[in-house]
Design an enzyme around this catalytic site. Structure first.
Site, short mmCIF file in Angstrom:
data_model
loop_
_atom_site.label_atom_id
_atom_site.label_comp_id
_atom_site.label_asym_id
_atom_site.label_seq_id
_atom_site.Cartn_x
_atom_site.Cartn_y
_atom_site.Cartn_z
N CYS A 122 0.80 -1.24 0.00
CA CYS A 122 0.00 0.00 0.00
C CYS A 122 0.83 1.29 0.00
O CYS A 122 0.40 2.29 -0.55
CB CYS A 122 -1.01 0.00 1.14
SG CYS A 122 -0.29 -0.12 2.77
N LYS A 195 -5.70 -9.00 11.26
CA LYS A 195 -5.63 -7.55 11.04
C LYS A 195 -7.01 -7.08 10.64
O LYS A 195 -7.54 -7.46 9.59
CB LYS A 195 -4.60 -7.25 9.96
CG LYS A 195 -4.49 -5.77 9.63
CD LYS A 195 -3.34 -5.53 8.67
CE LYS A 195 -3.26 -4.06 8.28
NZ LYS A 195 -2.16 -3.83 7.34
N ARG A 205 -1.92 6.24 8.00
CA ARG A 205 -2.05 6.44 6.55
C ARG A 205 -1.57 7.81 6.14
O ARG A 205 -1.10 8.00 5.02
CB ARG A 205 -3.50 6.16 6.11
CG ARG A 205 -3.79 4.68 6.26
CD ARG A 205 -5.18 4.28 5.81
NE ARG A 205 -5.41 2.89 6.16
CZ ARG A 205 -6.60 2.29 6.13
NH1 ARG A 205 -7.65 2.98 5.75
NH2 ARG A 205 -6.71 1.02 6.47
N GLU A 233 -7.81 -17.37 11.02
CA GLU A 233 -6.66 -16.69 10.38
C GLU A 233 -5.35 -17.09 11.07
O GLU A 233 -4.35 -17.35 10.41
CB GLU A 233 -6.83 -15.16 10.46
CG GLU A 233 -7.87 -14.58 9.51
CD GLU A 233 -7.35 -14.47 8.06
OE1 GLU A 233 -6.25 -14.95 7.77
OE2 GLU A 233 -8.09 -13.92 7.22
N LYS A 248 -4.19 -7.00 15.48
CA LYS A 248 -4.05 -5.57 15.22
C LYS A 248 -5.38 -4.97 14.83
O LYS A 248 -6.05 -5.55 13.98
CB LYS A 248 -3.04 -5.40 14.09
CG LYS A 248 -2.84 -4.00 13.61
CD LYS A 248 -2.00 -3.99 12.37
CE LYS A 248 -2.02 -2.58 11.83
NZ LYS A 248 -1.43 -2.48 10.53
N SER A 274 -1.55 3.40 15.35
CA SER A 274 -1.40 4.86 15.33
C SER A 274 -2.57 5.60 15.99
O SER A 274 -2.36 6.54 16.74
CB SER A 274 -1.25 5.34 13.88
OG SER A 274 -2.34 4.90 13.09
C1 PBG Z 1 0.13 -1.60 5.87
C2 PBG Z 1 -0.03 -1.26 7.31
C3 PBG Z 1 -0.96 -0.41 7.94
C4 PBG Z 1 -0.58 -0.36 9.29
C5 PBG Z 1 0.52 -1.18 9.43
N1 PBG Z 1 0.83 -1.76 8.20
C6 PBG Z 1 -2.05 0.43 7.41
C7 PBG Z 1 -3.26 -0.11 6.82
O1 PBG Z 1 -3.52 -1.31 6.81
O2 PBG Z 1 -3.97 0.73 6.29
C8 PBG Z 1 -1.24 0.47 10.33
C9 PBG Z 1 -0.41 0.76 11.54
C10 PBG Z 1 -0.92 1.84 12.41
O3 PBG Z 1 -2.04 2.36 12.26
O4 PBG Z 1 -0.17 2.20 13.31
N2 PBG Z 1 -0.84 -2.38 5.32
#
Ligand code: PBG
Length: 326
Positions: A122, A195, A205, A233, A248, A274
Site C-alpha cells: 500500500c 488484522k 495512513r 486466520e 491488530k 497509530s
Molecule cells: C500496511 C499497514 C498499515 C498499518 C501497518 N501496516 C495500514 C493499513 O492497513 O492501512 C497500520 C499501523 C498503524 O495504524 O499504526 N498495510
C-alpha cells in the site's frame, strides 16, 4: 470454628507489597518500535496526527536507532515511503528501494538490533491498495507473488524478520517458500494474522501516505465483528509457517488476543496502532488524562490479555519511563 474474613486489601497496602504480587509486567524486551523511513538527507519530518513521531531519512534514522538502542529497546519495525509509486509497487522490491538501503545501513551500524520489516504494497502502489489490481479487483494470488518478492528483497538486505501485512490469503506460505528456496531459512515471519479493518489506522495512513485512492480495505482486512474468524486466520498462518502471529489493533481487540492465547503456543504480537497512540497523546496534551499512567495501563492490559510482544509508538517514552521506575 472461626472463619477469617477474606481481606484482599492486605496485599495492596504498600507499593512494595503490590510489586511482590504483581501478575503482569512490561519490560523493554517486550517492545518493538515502529519507524518510518523516507528518501533524502538530513530529514526529520513530524507527523501531525502522531505527535512526537517522525519520518526520517536514512542518516537521521541511524541516529534515532542509536537512541532507541541506548534506551534498551532491541527491536524495530520499518515502514518505507518510496520516491515514486506505480501500479505494481515496484519500489517495494527494488534492490535500491528505500527499505532495502535502510536495512543495509542499519545492519552495518547496529548489527545486533532485531530489524523487522513490514511487507505490504500500500505504501508503494499509486492506488494505495495492499495488493495487485486487475479489472478493479485485488488479485489475491498475483499479490502473494509480489509480497514474496518484497520479503525476499528484505531478507537479502538483512531483515531478521519479515512481517506480511497485506491480508492476502496464502501470503505466509508463498513467502516461506520463496525465502527457503533462496537460502533464507533463518529469516523469520511475523504474520499480521488477525488484522482488522479499523478506523484506528487513520494517522498511519497520513504518515505512510498509504490511503486507498478508491474504495476501502474491507475485502481483505477483517470485519471487526468477527472473533472466531480471527482464530481461523491465526491457525492458517501457523500452518503456513508463521513464527509469530499478530493481532491488530490491540486495545479494541483484547478479547481476540485472549482467545488466540488459548489456542496458540507461538509468540503473540499485539500492534498498538497509530490511532490508539494519537488519542492518548491528545488526551494527555489537553490534560484530560494522565498521559503516562494511561500509556502504562494500556501496555500492561495488552500483556495481561495474552500478548508477548507489543509494537507501539510509545516505545521510546515507555523505555525511559520503565528505566526510571526500575
Ligand atoms: C500496511 C499497514 C498499515 C498499518 C501497518 N501496516 C495500514 C493499513 O492497513 O492501512 C497500520 C499501523 C498503524 O495504524 O499504526 N498495510
Amino acid at each position: 470454628m472461626y472463619y477469617p474474613k477474606l481481606r484482599l486489601r492486605r496485599l495492596r497496602r504498600t507499593e512494595k507489597l503490590r510489586g511482590l504480587i504483581r501478575e503482569t509486567r512490561v519490560s523493554v524486551n517486550d517492545i518493538i518500535y515502529p519507524l518510518f523511513v523516507i528518501e533524502g538527507d538530513n530529514l526529520k519530518m513530524p507527523i501531525s496526527a502522531m505527535p512526537d513521531q517522525f519520518r526520517f531519512s536514512i542518516d537521521l534514522l541511524l541516529e534515532e536507532i542509536g537512541q532507541v538502542e541506548k534506551a534498551g529497546i532491541h527491536a524495530i519495525i520499518l515502514f518505507g515511503l518510496p520516491k515514486e509509486k506505480d501500479a505494481i509497487g515496484s519500489q517495494a522490491y527494488a534492490i535500491d528501494g528505500i527499505i532495502q538501503r535502510a536495512l543495509r545501513s542499519i545492519k552495518k551500524t547496529f548489527p545486533d538490533i532485531v530489524v523487522i520489516t513490514d511487507v505490504c504494497l500500500c505504501e508503494y502502489t499509486d492506488h494505495g491498495h495492499c495488493g495487485f489490481i486487475r479489472d478493479n479487483q485485488i488479485d489475491n494470488d498475483e499479490s502473494t507473488k509480489l509480497l514474496a518478492e518484497i520479503a525476499l528483497s528484505h531478507a537479502q538486505a538483512g531483515a531478521d524478520i519479515v512481517a506480511p501485512s497485506a491480508m492476502m490469503d496464502g501470503q505466509v506460505a508463498e513467502i516461506r517458500k520463496k525465502l527457503d528456496e533462496n537460502g533464507f531459512q533463518e529469516t523469520g515471519i511475523m504474520a499480521y494474522s488477525a488484522k482488522f479493518s479499523s478506523a484506528f489506522y487513520g494517522p498511519f495512513r497520513e504518515a505512510a501516505d498509504s490511503c486507498p485512492k478508491f474504495g476501502d480495505r474491507k475485502s481483505y482486512q477483517m470485519d471487526m465483528a468477527n472473533g472466531r474468524e480471527a482464530l481461523r486466520e491465526v491457525e492458517l498462518d501457523i500452518a503456513e509457517g508463521a513464527d509469530m502471529v499478530m493481532i491488530k489493533p490491540a486495545l479494541p481487540f483484547l478479547d481476540v488476543i485472549y482467545r488466540v492465547r488459548q489456542i496458540c503456543h507461538c509468540p503473540i504480537v499485539a500492534y498498538n496502532v497509530s490511532g490508539e497512540y494519537a488519542i492518548i497523546k491528545a488526551g494527555g496534551s489537553a490534560n484530560w488524562i494522565d498521559y503516562k499512567e494511561a500509556m502504562l495501563e494500556c501496555m500492561i492490559c495488552i500483556k495481561r490479555a495474552g500478548a508477548d510482544l507489543i509494537i507501539t509508538y510509545f516505545a521510546k517514552e515507555l523505555a525511559k519511563y520503565l528505566n526510571e521506575v526500575e
